[in-house]
Design a protein around this motif. Structure first.
Motif, PDB file in Angstrom:
ATOM      1  N   GLN A 187      42.954  46.409  26.397  1.00 45.26           N
ATOM      2  CA  GLN A 187      42.473  45.073  26.043  1.00 45.26           C
ATOM      3  C   GLN A 187      42.988  44.682  24.668  1.00 45.26           C
ATOM      4  O   GLN A 187      43.351  43.526  24.441  1.00 45.26           O
ATOM      5  N   GLU A 188      43.054  45.631  23.762  1.00 42.57           N
ATOM      6  CA  GLU A 188      43.523  45.368  22.410  1.00 42.57           C
ATOM      7  C   GLU A 188      44.996  44.969  22.395  1.00 42.57           C
ATOM      8  O   GLU A 188      45.385  44.030  21.704  1.00 42.57           O
ATOM      9  N   LYS A 189      45.836  45.691  23.166  1.00 43.63           N
ATOM     10  CA  LYS A 189      47.265  45.371  23.198  1.00 43.63           C
ATOM     11  C   LYS A 189      47.505  44.011  23.827  1.00 43.63           C
ATOM     12  O   LYS A 189      48.321  43.234  23.338  1.00 43.63           O
ATOM     13  N   LEU A 190      46.795  43.712  24.919  1.00 43.39           N
ATOM     14  CA  LEU A 190      46.949  42.392  25.530  1.00 43.39           C
ATOM     15  C   LEU A 190      46.512  41.316  24.548  1.00 43.39           C
ATOM     16  O   LEU A 190      47.187  40.300  24.385  1.00 43.39           O
ATOM     17  N   GLY A 191      45.405  41.551  23.863  1.00 47.34           N
ATOM     18  CA  GLY A 191      44.941  40.600  22.867  1.00 47.34           C
ATOM     19  C   GLY A 191      45.972  40.353  21.785  1.00 47.34           C
ATOM     20  O   GLY A 191      46.219  39.206  21.401  1.00 47.34           O
ATOM     21  N   GLU A 192      46.610  41.421  21.303  1.00 43.48           N
ATOM     22  CA  GLU A 192      47.637  41.254  20.272  1.00 43.48           C
ATOM     23  C   GLU A 192      48.820  40.458  20.785  1.00 43.48           C
ATOM     24  O   GLU A 192      49.381  39.632  20.065  1.00 43.48           O
ATOM     25  N   LEU A 193      49.230  40.703  22.029  1.00 38.25           N
ATOM     26  CA  LEU A 193      50.337  39.940  22.607  1.00 38.25           C
ATOM     27  C   LEU A 193      50.009  38.454  22.688  1.00 38.25           C
ATOM     28  O   LEU A 193      50.894  37.608  22.583  1.00 38.25           O
ATOM     29  N   LEU A 194      48.717  38.149  22.874  1.00 37.54           N
ATOM     30  CA  LEU A 194      48.285  36.760  23.049  1.00 37.54           C
ATOM     31  C   LEU A 194      47.753  36.133  21.762  1.00 37.54           C
ATOM     32  O   LEU A 194      47.444  34.948  21.737  1.00 37.54           O
ATOM     33  N   GLY A 195      47.607  36.936  20.721  1.00 40.59           N
ATOM     34  CA  GLY A 195      47.092  36.418  19.462  1.00 40.59           C
ATOM     35  C   GLY A 195      45.586  36.254  19.442  1.00 40.59           C
ATOM     36  O   GLY A 195      45.061  35.392  18.737  1.00 40.59           O
ATOM     37  N   VAL A 196      44.896  37.077  20.236  1.00 39.78           N
ATOM     38  CA  VAL A 196      43.430  37.063  20.262  1.00 39.78           C
ATOM     39  C   VAL A 196      42.945  38.499  20.095  1.00 39.78           C
ATOM     40  O   VAL A 196      43.733  39.439  20.127  1.00 39.78           O
ATOM     41  N   SER A 197      41.659  38.672  19.943  1.00 42.18           N
ATOM     42  CA  SER A 197      41.101  40.018  19.789  1.00 42.18           C
ATOM     43  C   SER A 197      40.933  40.709  21.139  1.00 42.18           C
ATOM     44  O   SER A 197      40.870  40.061  22.190  1.00 42.18           O
ATOM     45  N   GLY A 198      40.839  42.019  21.076  1.00 42.61           N
ATOM     46  CA  GLY A 198      40.517  42.786  22.275  1.00 42.61           C
ATOM     47  C   GLY A 198      39.151  42.420  22.810  1.00 42.61           C
ATOM     48  O   GLY A 198      38.912  42.458  24.019  1.00 42.61           O
ATOM     49  N   GLN A 199      38.249  42.042  21.908  1.00 40.08           N
ATOM     50  CA  GLN A 199      36.906  41.611  22.330  1.00 40.08           C
ATOM     51  C   GLN A 199      36.984  40.327  23.155  1.00 40.08           C
ATOM     52  O   GLN A 199      36.223  40.158  24.107  1.00 40.08           O
ATOM     53  N   ALA A 200      37.905  39.431  22.794  1.00 35.93           N
ATOM     54  CA  ALA A 200      38.073  38.201  23.573  1.00 35.93           C
ATOM     55  C   ALA A 200      38.518  38.537  24.994  1.00 35.93           C
ATOM     56  O   ALA A 200      37.985  37.993  25.971  1.00 35.93           O
ATOM     57  N   VAL A 201      39.471  39.460  25.108  1.00 36.79           N
ATOM     58  CA  VAL A 201      39.951  39.882  26.432  1.00 36.79           C
ATOM     59  C   VAL A 201      38.804  40.503  27.218  1.00 36.79           C
ATOM     60  O   VAL A 201      38.629  40.223  28.411  1.00 36.79           O
ATOM     61  N   SER A 202      38.000  41.323  26.558  1.00 36.26           N
ATOM     62  CA  SER A 202      36.842  41.935  27.212  1.00 36.26           C
ATOM     63  C   SER A 202      35.898  40.870  27.758  1.00 36.26           C
ATOM     64  O   SER A 202      35.423  40.974  28.897  1.00 36.26           O
ATOM     65  N   LYS A 203      35.633  39.842  26.979  1.00 33.51           N
ATOM     66  CA  LYS A 203      34.740  38.769  27.423  1.00 33.51           C
ATOM     67  C   LYS A 203      35.328  38.004  28.599  1.00 33.51           C
ATOM     68  O   LYS A 203      34.598  37.594  29.500  1.00 33.51           O
ATOM     69  N   TRP A 204      36.651  37.817  28.613  1.00 32.68           N
ATOM     70  CA  TRP A 204      37.288  37.160  29.755  1.00 32.68           C
ATOM     71  C   TRP A 204      37.067  37.998  31.007  1.00 32.68           C
ATOM     72  O   TRP A 204      36.715  37.467  32.062  1.00 32.68           O
ATOM     73  N   GLU A 205      37.314  39.299  30.880  1.00 30.77           N
ATOM     74  CA  GLU A 205      37.223  40.182  32.042  1.00 30.77           C
ATOM     75  C   GLU A 205      35.794  40.308  32.563  1.00 30.77           C
ATOM     76  O   GLU A 205      35.593  40.545  33.751  1.00 30.77           O
ATOM     77  N   GLN A 206      34.826  40.164  31.696  1.00 33.45           N
ATOM     78  CA  GLN A 206      33.426  40.210  32.115  1.00 33.45           C
ATOM     79  C   GLN A 206      32.947  38.861  32.649  1.00 33.45           C
ATOM     80  O   GLN A 206      31.847  38.767  33.193  1.00 33.45           O
ATOM     81  N   GLY A 207      33.743  37.820  32.497  1.00 39.02           N
ATOM     82  CA  GLY A 207      33.357  36.493  32.948  1.00 39.02           C
ATOM     83  C   GLY A 207      32.410  35.789  31.995  1.00 39.02           C
ATOM     84  O   GLY A 207      31.817  34.773  32.352  1.00 39.02           O
ATOM     85  N   ILE A 208      32.282  36.310  30.766  1.00 37.12           N
ATOM     86  CA  ILE A 208      31.410  35.682  29.770  1.00 37.12           C
ATOM     87  C   ILE A 208      32.053  34.412  29.233  1.00 37.12           C
ATOM     88  O   ILE A 208      31.396  33.394  29.056  1.00 37.12           O
TER      89      ILE A 208
END
Length: 90
Positions: free
Chosen positions: A18-39
């Motif tokens: 999640q952290e690496k994807l976030g870095e590629l997109l310019g967001v945090s790993g926590q943001a990716v986590s929230k997307w994946e949880q549907g939050i």
């Protein structure tokens, strides 16, 4: 499959944290986590970048099984990852 499930499935197929994807997109790993949880959902401006990174169509991010655009598509993701990994950033 929903957008959040597709993001998780595609991220895991690409063997990205999640952290690496976030870095590629310019967001945090926590943001990716929230997307994946549907939050939350990714900002609309990130949808084309996500599709490009995963080598799928935008439509397929929101539908059932994600469809590849064509063989070899997504090679830019590999280039991005190579640049990231060579930067020495953790």
């Amino acid at each position: 499959m929903k957008l959040n499930e597709n993001i998780r499935t595609l991220r895991l197929k690409q063997r990205l944290s999640q952290e690496k994807l976030g870095e590629l997109l310019g967001v945090s790993g926590q943001a990716v986590s929230k997307w994946e949880q549907g939050i939350t959902s990714p900002d609309v401006s990130l949808i084309p970048i996500l599709a490009e990174c995963f080598g799928v169509t935008i439509d397929s991010l929101f539908q059932g099984t994600p469809a590849r655009k064509h063989p070899g598509y997504g090679s830019e993701r590999n280039e991005w990852l190579a640049v990231y990994e060579s930067s020495g950033r953790e």
